[in-house]
Motif scaffolding. Structure first.
Motif, short mmCIF file in Angstrom:
data_model
loop_
_atom_site.label_atom_id
_atom_site.label_comp_id
_atom_site.label_asym_id
_atom_site.label_seq_id
_atom_site.Cartn_x
_atom_site.Cartn_y
_atom_site.Cartn_z
N ALA A 286 0.83 -1.21 0.00
CA ALA A 286 0.00 0.00 0.00
C ALA A 286 0.86 1.26 0.00
CB ALA A 286 -0.92 0.00 1.21
N ALA A 290 0.65 3.20 -3.60
CA ALA A 290 -0.12 4.44 -3.65
C ALA A 290 0.74 5.65 -3.32
CB ALA A 290 -1.30 4.35 -2.68
N LEU A 293 2.06 7.57 -6.10
CA LEU A 293 1.07 8.25 -6.94
C LEU A 293 0.67 9.62 -6.40
CD1 LEU A 293 -1.34 5.37 -8.00
CD2 LEU A 293 0.66 6.27 -9.19
N TYR A 297 -0.32 12.78 -8.83
CA TYR A 297 -1.60 13.52 -8.84
C TYR A 297 -1.34 15.02 -8.95
CZ TYR A 297 -5.62 15.97 -6.90
OH TYR A 297 -6.64 16.87 -6.69
N PHE A 351 -5.46 8.19 3.76
CA PHE A 351 -5.74 7.60 2.46
C PHE A 351 -7.18 7.90 2.02
CE2 PHE A 351 -2.05 4.65 2.14
CZ PHE A 351 -1.83 4.76 0.78
N THR A 355 -9.06 9.36 -1.62
CA THR A 355 -10.05 8.67 -2.45
C THR A 355 -11.10 9.64 -2.98
OG1 THR A 355 -11.52 8.10 -0.60
CG2 THR A 355 -9.74 6.54 -1.13
N MET A 419 -0.46 -0.54 -8.52
CA MET A 419 -1.11 0.77 -8.58
C MET A 419 -0.95 1.40 -9.97
SD MET A 419 -2.49 0.97 -5.68
CE MET A 419 -2.35 0.29 -4.02
N PHE A 480 -7.37 8.57 -10.52
CA PHE A 480 -6.53 8.61 -9.33
C PHE A 480 -7.34 8.24 -8.09
CE2 PHE A 480 -3.33 10.90 -11.79
CZ PHE A 480 -2.15 10.49 -11.20
N THR A 483 -7.84 4.54 -7.87
CA THR A 483 -6.59 3.86 -7.49
C THR A 483 -6.31 4.04 -6.01
OG1 THR A 483 -5.77 4.35 -9.72
CG2 THR A 483 -4.17 3.56 -8.11
N PHE A 484 -6.60 5.22 -5.49
CA PHE A 484 -6.38 5.45 -4.06
C PHE A 484 -7.34 4.62 -3.20
CE2 PHE A 484 -4.56 9.76 -5.35
CZ PHE A 484 -3.25 9.35 -5.14
N GLY A 487 -5.49 1.53 -2.51
CA GLY A 487 -4.52 1.74 -1.45
C GLY A 487 -5.19 1.76 -0.09
#
Length: 526
Positions: A286, A290, A293, A297, A351, A355, A419, A480, A483-484, A487
């Motif tokens: 994780a 993530a 990333l 972002y 996290f 999201t 990811m 994004f 994907t989060f 994570g």
């Protein structure tokens, strides 16, 4: 010159901190170099007139070198001594850095990065071994917290340093900066580390090496190729993963037969080590996945420069610095099973904020989320490692450190690939812009156009319909966010093995197998 057995006091005295300084210097070079190079990939494309897939090998080659050499570290530390091996690793890493700066082709740069990785792969497991032996069982938490600083700050400081050096000088300086640091670290190590007293040589497990090192390299090569191909069905992905996986499985089945295997999986019979290893592996998937990333972002959705994206990540490092010393102290006094779950709650909360990202999400909210996540990370990684190594004997520490570093390397590579594939697959679903193609003739998607304009605003004039760019940008932000979510889910899954971390204080000290015999190596005071 006098000697004093380490472990007599709970406080970190000057002699132990002196050793910690050596290890932190090596860790900073090894970890920063991964993230510094990651921001230089577009520069390498321009400098060497290479494709992204070609320059990505400057990262992949380094990773494969790490995977190849890490399994040898435990045996070599016992055979040659930690001081000699650590200084040799520093020298190899520094020489590799200097050669990288002289590269005049992408092939040369990849080759020199492999050489650099052979040295860098030994620095972290050796550093953990040196610090664990120096601290004694009652202070390992606080000392591991010191080592955790570069491990958590590397992904944050790397983009800042890399962006700054490339902006004010050239890409060569992301490697040249290692030369003075390496020279200082070598002199420092010679002065600070006690003279080696290598134990009687154990037979080298050649058959194990022929299975484990190539197996790990092949498996990670396949995993690293996943973002490039975007499909598990690609031969470049499944074939090396299958071959590498079979070699690793063969090693696992074989490793219980020899008296001295290359990687001692018998250590996993230690419940603390096995539970901590599983928790660390899930967490690293994780965190490394993530976590890489977050700056992407800021770059691709918000249009920030590399330097600004790195600065926006700073709150995470500040949060980690706040809690890491406290967590290290608590790890020596309170069972980690009682503290790590609370730290994971903070990471999950951070996290969750990501999201919800959009095209104009408040920076105050995102920086606050990163700070909260940093608070949690400072209380997670090092306490878990402390739990893993605290009950090992003096002789087992090098092997245990090697095992943990292999698991981290595999988990980090799997997390990064996972990811990247999820994000790429989401972006590939973006609608194409009718009649617009790239120089190769491939259609340009709305998401691709939006990312290109965010990174180079001058391209906006090629897309007169601003609604297309806005739709593309919203699509990228949603990709994004999705994907989060993955994570976030992985962080939640980490609670399962974390529940089995020790909740009672471990009284047994590090021993060499003789009841009551302290295993801590004496620190020589100069």
């Amino acid at each position: 010159m006098s000697s004093q057995p380490v472990g007599a006091s709970d406080k970190l005295d000057g002699a132990v901190l002196k050793i910690a300084g050596v290890v932190v210097l090596g860790a900073i070079m090894s970890i920063l170099d991964v993230t510094v190079v990651s921001v230089a990939l577009p520069t390498f494309q321009t400098a060497f007139d290479a494709s992204y897939a070609e320059v990505a090998w400057t990262m992949t080659g380094y990773t494969l070198a790490l995977a190849t050499v890490i399994p040898l570290t435990g045996w070599a530390a016992d055979r040659f001594g930690t001081k000699r091996l650590y200084m040799a690793a520093l020298l190899l890493f520094t020489l590799g850095s200097g050669l990288c700066a002289t590269a005049d082709s992408i092939g040369q740069l990849i080759g020199y990065r492999v050489l650099q990785g052979l040295g860098g792969g030994m620095l972290m497991p050796l550093g953990m071994t040196i610090m664990t032996r120096a601290s004694g069982p009652h202070r390992i938490g606080r000392l591991m917290a010191v080592l955790g600083i570069p491990m958590l700050l590397g992904p944050i400081g790397g983009p800042i340093l890399g962006g700054w050096l490339i902006d004010i000088a050239s890409w060569h300086w992301i490697f040249l900066i290692n030369l003075p640091i390496g020279a200082i670290a070598l002199v420092y190590a010679q002065w600070a580390l006690a003279k080696d007293n290598p134990e009687p040589s154990e037979s080298f497990d050649f058959l194990g090496m022929l299975m484990l090192s190539p197996g790990l390299a092949l498996f990670l090569f396949g995993v690293s190729s996943l973002p490039e191909t975007g499909s598990m069905s690609a031969t470049k992905v499944w074939l090396p993963m299958l071959g590498g996986g079979l070699l690793v499985i063969g090693f696992i089945l074989y490793s219980f037969k020899p008296k001295h295997p290359l990687l001692d999986l018998r250590l996993l019979r230690n419940r603390n080590l096995s539970v901590a290893s599983i928790t660390m592996a899930v967490f690293m998937v994780a965190f490394m996945g993530a976590g890489l990333l977050f700056p992407s972002y800021f770059l691709q959705v918000r249009g920030e420069s590399t330097l600004h994206a790195g600065l926006l990540m700073a709150p995470q490092g500040i949060g980690a610095m706040v809690t890491m010393p406290i967590a290290g102290m608590l790890a020596d006094r309170i069972p980690v099973g009682r503290t790590v779950p609370f730290a994971l709650v903070l990471i999950a909360a951070g996290f969750f904020a990501f999201t919800q990202v959009g095209t104009d999400t408040s920076y105050l909210l995102l920086c606050g989320a990163l700070f909260v996540m940093g608070l949690g990370m400072g209380g997670t990684m090092m306490p878990i490692m402390t739990s893993a190594l605290k009950t090992l004997t003096h002789h087992e520490v090098a092997r245990g450190s090697t095992l943990l570093n292999i698991l981290q390397q595999i988990a980090g590579s799997v997390g990064s690939a996972l990811m990247s594939v999820i994000l790429t697959s989401k972006l590939n679903n973006s609608p194409a812009i009718p009649g617009v193609t790239d120089p190769s003739g491939a259609p340009v998607s709305e998401a691709g156009a939006a990312i290109a304009v965010q990174q180079n605003p001058a391209l906006a004039q090629q897309f007169p319909d601003q609604n297309i760019l806005q739709r593309g940008l919203e699509f990228v932000a949603n990709a994004f966010g999705t994907t989060f979510w993955v994570g976030f889910f992985l962080v939640v899954v980490t609670f399962i093995p974390a529940f089995f971390l020790p909740r009672r204080r471990q009284q047994a000290p590090l021993t060499d197998g003789v009841a009551g015999e302290p295993a801590a190596t004496p620190v020589v005071l100069h």
